[in-house]
Design a protein around this motif. Structure first.
Motif, PDB file in Angstrom:
ATOM      1  N   UNK A  75     -14.974  32.812  14.744  1.00 57.67           N
ATOM      2  CA  UNK A  75     -15.908  32.846  15.652  1.00 57.67           C
ATOM      3  C   UNK A  75     -16.617  31.339  14.998  1.00 57.67           C
ATOM      4  N   UNK A  76     -16.246  30.694  14.028  1.00 57.94           N
ATOM      5  CA  UNK A  76     -16.981  29.415  13.809  1.00 57.94           C
ATOM      6  C   UNK A  76     -16.346  28.812  12.480  1.00 57.94           C
ATOM      7  N   UNK A  77     -16.877  27.766  11.927  1.00 53.88           N
ATOM      8  CA  UNK A  77     -16.631  27.173  10.812  1.00 53.88           C
ATOM      9  C   UNK A  77     -17.740  26.443   9.798  1.00 53.88           C
ATOM     10  N   UNK A  78     -17.495  26.059   8.506  1.00 51.88           N
ATOM     11  CA  UNK A  78     -18.409  25.604   7.912  1.00 51.88           C
ATOM     12  C   UNK A  78     -18.190  24.025   8.287  1.00 51.88           C
ATOM     13  N   UNK A  79     -18.897  23.001   8.926  1.00 58.00           N
ATOM     14  CA  UNK A  79     -18.539  21.841   9.220  1.00 58.00           C
ATOM     15  C   UNK A  79     -19.180  21.117   8.217  1.00 58.00           C
ATOM     16  N   UNK A  80     -20.086  21.358   7.415  1.00 63.33           N
ATOM     17  CA  UNK A  80     -20.664  20.446   6.274  1.00 63.33           C
ATOM     18  C   UNK A  80     -20.906  21.446   5.024  1.00 63.33           C
ATOM     19  N   UNK A  81     -20.218  21.369   4.162  1.00 64.03           N
ATOM     20  CA  UNK A  81     -19.492  20.248   3.546  1.00 64.03           C
ATOM     21  C   UNK A  81     -17.894  20.295   4.266  1.00 64.03           C
ATOM     22  N   UNK A  82     -17.563  21.438   4.795  1.00 57.60           N
ATOM     23  CA  UNK A  82     -16.321  21.490   5.121  1.00 57.60           C
ATOM     24  C   UNK A  82     -15.973  23.108   4.700  1.00 57.60           C
ATOM     25  N   UNK A  83     -14.388  23.345   4.859  1.00 57.64           N
ATOM     26  CA  UNK A  83     -14.284  24.543   4.122  1.00 57.64           C
ATOM     27  C   UNK A  83     -13.146  24.375   2.788  1.00 57.64           C
ATOM     28  N   UNK A  84     -13.369  25.196   1.925  1.00 57.99           N
ATOM     29  CA  UNK A  84     -12.496  24.780   0.851  1.00 57.99           C
ATOM     30  C   UNK A  84     -13.173  24.906  -0.615  1.00 57.99           C
ATOM     31  N   UNK A  85     -12.759  24.076  -1.502  1.00 63.19           N
ATOM     32  CA  UNK A  85     -13.268  24.057  -2.652  1.00 63.19           C
ATOM     33  C   UNK A  85     -14.229  22.561  -2.995  1.00 63.19           C
ATOM     34  N   UNK A  86     -15.261  22.331  -3.356  1.00 63.99           N
ATOM     35  CA  UNK A  86     -15.903  21.263  -3.339  1.00 63.99           C
ATOM     36  C   UNK A  86     -16.489  21.353  -4.822  1.00 63.99           C
ATOM     37  N   UNK A  87     -16.545  20.031  -5.466  1.00 58.51           N
ATOM     38  CA  UNK A  87     -17.108  20.218  -7.028  1.00 58.51           C
ATOM     39  C   UNK A  87     -18.336  19.136  -6.732  1.00 58.51           C
ATOM     40  N   UNK A  88     -19.394  19.768  -7.597  1.00 57.15           N
ATOM     41  CA  UNK A  88     -20.859  19.090  -7.524  1.00 57.15           C
ATOM     42  C   UNK A  88     -21.373  19.074  -9.051  1.00 57.15           C
ATOM     43  N   UNK A  89     -22.122  17.926  -9.263  1.00 52.75           N
ATOM     44  CA  UNK A  89     -23.049  18.131 -10.549  1.00 52.75           C
ATOM     45  C   UNK A  89     -24.071  19.158 -10.491  1.00 52.75           C
ATOM     46  N   UNK A  90     -24.204  19.823 -11.743  1.00 48.17           N
ATOM     47  CA  UNK A  90     -25.470  20.883 -11.898  1.00 48.17           C
ATOM     48  C   UNK A  90     -26.560  20.052 -11.093  1.00 48.17           C
ATOM     49  N   UNK A  91     -27.480  21.020 -10.354  1.00 49.08           N
ATOM     50  CA  UNK A  91     -28.622  20.669  -9.872  1.00 49.08           C
ATOM     51  C   UNK A  91     -28.472  20.090  -8.377  1.00 49.08           C
ATOM     52  N   UNK A  92     -27.297  19.723  -8.072  1.00 49.66           N
ATOM     53  CA  UNK A  92     -27.079  19.022  -6.729  1.00 49.66           C
ATOM     54  C   UNK A  92     -27.543  19.904  -5.602  1.00 49.66           C
ATOM     55  N   UNK A  93     -28.401  19.238  -4.596  1.00 49.64           N
ATOM     56  CA  UNK A  93     -28.664  19.856  -3.422  1.00 49.64           C
ATOM     57  C   UNK A  93     -27.606  19.641  -2.362  1.00 49.64           C
ATOM     58  N   UNK A  94     -26.918  20.592  -1.947  1.00 47.91           N
ATOM     59  CA  UNK A  94     -25.801  20.371  -0.855  1.00 47.91           C
ATOM     60  C   UNK A  94     -25.961  20.959   0.490  1.00 47.91           C
ATOM     61  N   UNK A  95     -26.117  20.039   1.452  1.00 46.30           N
ATOM     62  CA  UNK A  95     -26.303  20.522   2.597  1.00 46.30           C
ATOM     63  C   UNK A  95     -25.070  21.362   3.232  1.00 46.30           C
ATOM     64  N   UNK A  96     -25.436  22.402   3.979  1.00 48.13           N
ATOM     65  CA  UNK A  96     -24.690  23.469   4.604  1.00 48.13           C
ATOM     66  C   UNK A  96     -24.958  23.486   6.044  1.00 48.13           C
ATOM     67  N   UNK A  97     -23.868  23.379   6.683  1.00 51.69           N
ATOM     68  CA  UNK A  97     -23.859  23.298   8.317  1.00 51.69           C
ATOM     69  C   UNK A  97     -22.707  24.154   8.846  1.00 51.69           C
ATOM     70  N   UNK A  98     -23.198  25.442   9.383  1.00 54.55           N
ATOM     71  CA  UNK A  98     -22.125  26.319  10.023  1.00 54.55           C
ATOM     72  C   UNK A  98     -22.248  25.971  11.617  1.00 54.55           C
TER      73      UNK A  98
END
Length: 176
Positions: A75-98
């Motif tokens: 019924x939908x998907x994660x458009x930001x950052x996308x779907x899958x595995x993403x690597x970020x530095x500790x403490x990074x604030x990541x935007x999520x959009x469904x």
């Protein structure tokens, strides 16, 4: 660690160009060389060199990195950052959009949601302080169109078009 020339104190002739190589452990990435970096060719390169014109003390800097694994239900998907595995530095604030598909609505985020700002918001953020697995959840929606003939009316929920989540039990009351 510094893999080339190694870690410790080394003596070189003036003008010698010394290769520098930093090696990151699992779960870390190289950031930059710090200290007496004036003659380092590129302080942001994991492999670089330094020209020896004085006594220098340098340090290879590293930062912890974490995986964010995102997925969604039907019924939908994660458009930001996308779907899958993403690597970020500790403490990074990541935007999520469904983003819901037509006929669905976003319900919530589930999984490792402890650092998600608002688990009920389709647009929110997550702070990366660990490896996280999260899922965007959606629910199917249906329209109920109610009307009546002469001599009565629909009092509950009224006469109109109403949208409900799949499985919702709706009370219907007609008045004469």
């Amino acid at each position: 660690s510094v893999t080339t020339p190694g870690e410790g104190v080394f003596t070189y002739d003036e003008g010698t160009v010394v290769d520098l190589v930093a090696g990151a452990n699992d779960g870390y990435r190289f950031v930059e060389w710090t200290g007496d970096v004036g003659t380092i060719t590129d302080v942001y390169a994991v492999e670089t060199d330094i020209t020896m014109n004085d006594n220098y003390s340098i340090t290879a800097g590293f930062v912890a990195i974490y995986d964010l694994t995102t997925s969604s239900t039907t019924g939908g998907n994660v458009t930001t950052p996308g779907e899958g595995v993403f690597v970020y530095d500790i403490g990074t604030l990541v935007n999520l959009v469904a983003t819901p598909s037509t006929g669905y609505r976003f319900v919530n985020w589930t999984g490792d949601v402890g650092t998600i700002a608002d688990v009920y918001a389709a647009e929110t953020t997550i702070t990366m302080n660990g490896n996280y697995f999260i899922t965007a959840n959606f629910v199917k929606q249906y329209d109920l169109i109610t009307s009546s003939t002469d001599g009565g009316f629909v009092t509950e929920p009224g006469e109109d078009t109403f949208t409900y989540d799949e499985g919702t039990v709706v009370d219907l009351i007609a008045g004469a």
